[in-house]
Design a protein around this motif. Structure first.
Motif, PDB file in Angstrom:
ATOM      1  N   PHE A  90     -11.195   0.898   4.619  1.00 40.17           N
ATOM      2  CA  PHE A  90     -10.902   1.309   5.825  1.00 40.17           C
ATOM      3  C   PHE A  90     -11.970   2.217   6.229  1.00 40.17           C
ATOM      4  O   PHE A  90     -12.356   2.233   7.540  1.00 40.17           O
ATOM      5  CB  PHE A  90      -9.390   1.702   6.065  1.00 40.17           C
ATOM      6  N   ILE A  91     -12.411   3.084   5.533  1.00 40.41           N
ATOM      7  CA  ILE A  91     -13.459   4.056   5.992  1.00 40.41           C
ATOM      8  C   ILE A  91     -14.860   3.283   6.397  1.00 40.41           C
ATOM      9  O   ILE A  91     -15.270   3.463   7.469  1.00 40.41           O
ATOM     10  CB  ILE A  91     -13.816   5.075   4.972  1.00 40.41           C
TER      11      ILE A  91
ATOM     12  N   PHE B 219      -7.505   3.015  15.279  1.00 42.83           N
ATOM     13  CA  PHE B 219      -7.647   3.276  13.785  1.00 42.83           C
ATOM     14  C   PHE B 219      -6.341   3.084  13.094  1.00 42.83           C
ATOM     15  O   PHE B 219      -6.260   2.232  12.114  1.00 42.83           O
ATOM     16  CB  PHE B 219      -8.354   4.207  13.441  1.00 42.83           C
ATOM     17  N   GLU B 220      -5.283   3.862  13.402  1.00 41.58           N
ATOM     18  CA  GLU B 220      -3.972   3.959  12.885  1.00 41.58           C
ATOM     19  C   GLU B 220      -3.377   2.470  12.813  1.00 41.58           C
ATOM     20  O   GLU B 220      -2.859   1.913  12.059  1.00 41.58           O
ATOM     21  CB  GLU B 220      -3.362   5.033  13.331  1.00 41.58           C
TER      22      GLU B 220
ATOM     23  N   PHE C 210     -14.230   1.743   9.681  1.00 42.89           N
ATOM     24  CA  PHE C 210     -14.652   2.529  10.960  1.00 42.89           C
ATOM     25  C   PHE C 210     -16.110   2.861  11.174  1.00 42.89           C
ATOM     26  O   PHE C 210     -16.356   3.117  12.227  1.00 42.89           O
ATOM     27  CB  PHE C 210     -13.554   3.606  10.926  1.00 42.89           C
TER      28      PHE C 210
ATOM     29  N   PHE D 130     -13.586  11.172  15.170  1.00 42.47           N
ATOM     30  CA  PHE D 130     -12.767  10.708  15.981  1.00 42.47           C
ATOM     31  C   PHE D 130     -12.930  11.119  17.097  1.00 42.47           C
ATOM     32  O   PHE D 130     -13.297  12.288  17.386  1.00 42.47           O
ATOM     33  CB  PHE D 130     -11.291  10.739  15.602  1.00 42.47           C
TER      34      PHE D 130
ATOM     35  N   ALA E 150       0.945  -1.403  -0.088  1.00 41.83           N
ATOM     36  CA  ALA E 150      -0.036  -0.102  -0.218  1.00 41.83           C
ATOM     37  C   ALA E 150       0.763   1.277  -0.108  1.00 41.83           C
ATOM     38  O   ALA E 150       2.002   1.393   0.284  1.00 41.83           O
ATOM     39  CB  ALA E 150      -0.903  -0.024   1.250  1.00 41.83           C
TER      40      ALA E 150
ATOM     41  N   VAL F 179      -6.524   8.000   4.854  1.00 45.23           N
ATOM     42  CA  VAL F 179      -7.919   7.683   5.085  1.00 45.23           C
ATOM     43  C   VAL F 179      -8.367   8.239   6.534  1.00 45.23           C
ATOM     44  O   VAL F 179      -9.705   8.913   6.445  1.00 45.23           O
ATOM     45  CB  VAL F 179      -7.672   6.023   5.752  1.00 45.23           C
TER      46      VAL F 179
ATOM     47  N   MET G 255      -1.107   5.891   3.050  1.00 44.20           N
ATOM     48  CA  MET G 255      -2.403   5.396   3.174  1.00 44.20           C
ATOM     49  C   MET G 255      -3.310   5.873   4.254  1.00 44.20           C
ATOM     50  O   MET G 255      -4.301   6.255   4.615  1.00 44.20           O
ATOM     51  CB  MET G 255      -2.464   4.050   3.056  1.00 44.20           C
ATOM     52  N   SER G 256      -2.447   5.539   5.752  1.00 43.18           N
ATOM     53  CA  SER G 256      -3.297   5.774   6.982  1.00 43.18           C
ATOM     54  C   SER G 256      -3.685   7.072   6.969  1.00 43.18           C
ATOM     55  O   SER G 256      -4.731   7.538   7.453  1.00 43.18           O
ATOM     56  CB  SER G 256      -2.356   5.516   8.000  1.00 43.18           C
TER      57      SER G 256
ATOM     58  N   GLN H  51     -14.476   2.755  20.329  1.00 47.42           N
ATOM     59  CA  GLN H  51     -14.336   3.994  21.117  1.00 47.42           C
ATOM     60  C   GLN H  51     -14.128   5.135  20.271  1.00 47.42           C
ATOM     61  O   GLN H  51     -13.888   6.237  20.739  1.00 47.42           O
ATOM     62  CB  GLN H  51     -13.622   3.546  22.147  1.00 47.42           C
ATOM     63  N   ARG H  52     -13.791   4.817  19.032  1.00 50.05           N
ATOM     64  CA  ARG H  52     -13.501   5.808  17.886  1.00 50.05           C
ATOM     65  C   ARG H  52     -12.067   6.474  18.448  1.00 50.05           C
ATOM     66  O   ARG H  52     -11.729   7.528  18.483  1.00 50.05           O
ATOM     67  CB  ARG H  52     -14.437   7.084  17.849  1.00 50.05           C
ATOM     68  N   ASP H  53     -11.132   5.462  18.928  1.00 46.03           N
ATOM     69  CA  ASP H  53      -9.964   5.866  19.059  1.00 46.03           C
ATOM     70  C   ASP H  53      -9.081   5.830  17.934  1.00 46.03           C
ATOM     71  O   ASP H  53      -8.842   5.021  17.117  1.00 46.03           O
ATOM     72  CB  ASP H  53      -9.204   4.617  20.170  1.00 46.03           C
ATOM     73  N   GLU H  54      -8.493   7.087  17.697  1.00 44.78           N
ATOM     74  CA  GLU H  54      -7.672   7.258  16.619  1.00 44.78           C
ATOM     75  C   GLU H  54      -6.385   6.296  16.514  1.00 44.78           C
ATOM     76  O   GLU H  54      -5.967   5.896  15.509  1.00 44.78           O
ATOM     77  CB  GLU H  54      -7.280   8.638  16.433  1.00 44.78           C
TER      78      GLU H  54
ATOM     79  N   GLN I 264      -3.041  -2.995   6.198  1.00 48.51           N
ATOM     80  CA  GLN I 264      -3.223  -2.166   4.820  1.00 48.51           C
ATOM     81  C   GLN I 264      -2.641  -2.850   3.570  1.00 48.51           C
ATOM     82  O   GLN I 264      -3.100  -2.867   2.421  1.00 48.51           O
ATOM     83  CB  GLN I 264      -2.437  -0.800   4.743  1.00 48.51           C
ATOM     84  N   HIS I 265      -1.388  -3.593   3.833  1.00 49.39           N
ATOM     85  CA  HIS I 265      -0.672  -4.246   2.744  1.00 49.39           C
ATOM     86  C   HIS I 265      -1.618  -5.265   2.263  1.00 49.39           C
ATOM     87  O   HIS I 265      -1.614  -5.651   1.028  1.00 49.39           O
ATOM     88  CB  HIS I 265       1.007  -4.447   2.883  1.00 49.39           C
TER      89      HIS I 265
ATOM     90  N   GLN J 106      -8.792   2.757   0.745  1.00 51.22           N
ATOM     91  CA  GLN J 106      -9.253   3.691   1.652  1.00 51.22           C
ATOM     92  C   GLN J 106     -10.711   3.692   1.794  1.00 51.22           C
ATOM     93  O   GLN J 106     -11.168   3.806   2.769  1.00 51.22           O
ATOM     94  CB  GLN J 106      -8.893   5.112   1.070  1.00 51.22           C
TER      95      GLN J 106
ATOM     96  N   VAL K 232      -5.110   0.184  10.401  1.00 51.39           N
ATOM     97  CA  VAL K 232      -4.682   0.402   9.112  1.00 51.39           C
ATOM     98  C   VAL K 232      -3.324   0.076   8.903  1.00 51.39           C
ATOM     99  O   VAL K 232      -2.753  -0.795   7.823  1.00 51.39           O
ATOM    100  CB  VAL K 232      -4.792   1.836   8.828  1.00 51.39           C
ATOM    101  N   GLU K 233      -2.431   0.205   9.739  1.00 48.25           N
ATOM    102  CA  GLU K 233      -0.794  -0.199   9.697  1.00 48.25           C
ATOM    103  C   GLU K 233      -0.838  -1.717   9.471  1.00 48.25           C
ATOM    104  O   GLU K 233      -0.055  -2.259   8.774  1.00 48.25           O
ATOM    105  CB  GLU K 233      -0.278   0.390  10.716  1.00 48.25           C
TER     106      GLU K 233
END
Lengths: 164, 195
Positions: free
Chosen positions: B54-55, B21-22, B58, A94, A73, A81, A77-78, B15-18, B29-30, B51, B25-26
């Motif tokens: 991942f949206i 989320f990151e 969430f 968030f 990717a 998004v 990417m992160s 809990q919408r913890d960013e 993602q690949h 993209q 994705v990390e």
């Protein structure tokens, strides 16, 4: 033979027939043959050059798919998004942890200060207002006339030009 | 960096913890990008769809009940989005795929270690690349239901059970489609790689 679908009947998705050889090649590669079937397959590979050649061709394609270079990717990417999520949600999607943490700290500090003040109040009571006591004491010592002529708050003094 | 288990990750997402989320994705993602790329066959489209995946994760994380693995649920979304994109592109008569040569170049740029052709002779390298191109084109020539399964099984190495859950089809169907997909692919390669 270890199979859970009929190789000679059309796939119910309408894909047509699968030859017995193709079925065997797949089952062999997937490890879906019994021990006995596997031994027979290996023997046939040794004895039947046409069978072996066809199998090798089949395996080459399957290996080719399995070994296709992996695509990475993009590095952003992160970030992209999260940016899109923020835009779509108007910035509220968030839970903003940095503001949340900062707000929590100030809230805790405020509550702690209130607790300290309340404790002080309970232990020491209300501090006497020395200034008020002095005023009252002085007020008692003043002569009656002076007290009458003393300027009151919001009123002009008696010697002001407005007074007759 | 040690990664928290999927269950904790899901809780963080709910809990919408960013940070969670990151991390999600990390972590994925690949794999998600690679899967979508091989289904859609175009790097730019794959980027866009990844993209969106991942949206969507969430957005709909509250509907994840934990009946299957989180990764299976994620691949379910990814394959659905990829299939939708194929349909969308075919409706638009989108015939132009990314230049294969450029794609191959970018493969080397992105992930040089994974290719492993550095010690191969130039002619072998060229033949290897040509076969890869033909195989990728062959995958793209498959019907979407075969393409998805061959990518999930042979590219991503998912189990029949995981594929079955991700695509919501019985395991027997997964197997029969996989076998047929490979046979079709073999015919395609034989036809286009004889030279």
């Amino acid at each position: 033979m270890a199979t859970d679908f009929n190789i000679s009947s059309p796939d119910h998705d309408g894909a047509g027939e699968l030859s017995e050889r193709e079925y065997l090649f797949n089952a062999y590669l997937e490890g879906n043959l019994t021990e006995e079937e596997r031994e027979k397959f290996d023997e046939r590979l040794e004895d039947d050059s046409s069978f072996r050649r066809e199998y090798e061709e089949f395996r080459e394609v399957v290996d080719g798919v399995r070994n296709l270079p992996r695509q990475s990717a993009p590095p952003d990417m992160s970030r992209n998004v999260r940016r899109r999520i923020r835009i779509r949600s108007g910035g509220s999607f968030f839970a903003d942890t940095s503001i949340q943490h900062s707000r929590n700290f100030h809230e805790v500090a405020a509550v702690a200060m209130m607790v300290v003040m309340a404790s002080t109040y309970l232990v020491m009571g209300v501090p006497p207002d020395r200034g008020l006591e002095n005023v009252e004491r002085k007020g008692l010592e003043l002569p009656p006339r002076s007290r009458e002529s003393a300027p009151r708050r919001g009123h002009a003094p008696s010697d002001s030009p407005d007074q007759p | 960096m040690s990664r928290r288990p999927d269950r904790q990750l899901v809780r963080g997402l709910q809990q919408r913890d960013e940070d969670a989320f990151e991390e999600m994705v990390e972590t994925y993602q690949h794999r998600v990008f690679n899967t979508i790329y091989h289904i859609v066959g175009d790097r730019e489209e794959a980027k866009e769809v990844t993209q969106e995946v991942f949206i969507a994760v969430f957005k709909h994380i509250d509907s994840f009940r934990g009946d299957s693995k989180f990764s299976t649920w994620l691949f379910s979304i990814a394959t659905n989005r990829a299939k939708n994109r194929i349909k969308y592109l075919s409706r638009r008569d989108h015939k132009q795929h990314q230049n294969i040569q450029a794609t191959t170049e970018s493969k080397f740029d992105d992930n040089p270690d994974s290719v492993g052709h550095s010690s191969a002779k130039p002619d072998e390298e060229a033949m290897g690349r040509e076969l890869e191109e033909v195989i990728q084109a062959g995958i793209e020539s498959l019907k979407e239901k075969y393409r998805t399964i061959v990518v999930l099984r042979d590219v991503e190495n998912l189990s029949y059970k995981d594929i079955s859950e991700a695509l919501d089809v019985p395991e027997g169907t997964v197997k029969s489609r996989l076998y047929r997909a490979r046979s079709k692919l073999k015919s395609y390669v034989q036809e286009h790689y004889e030279s």
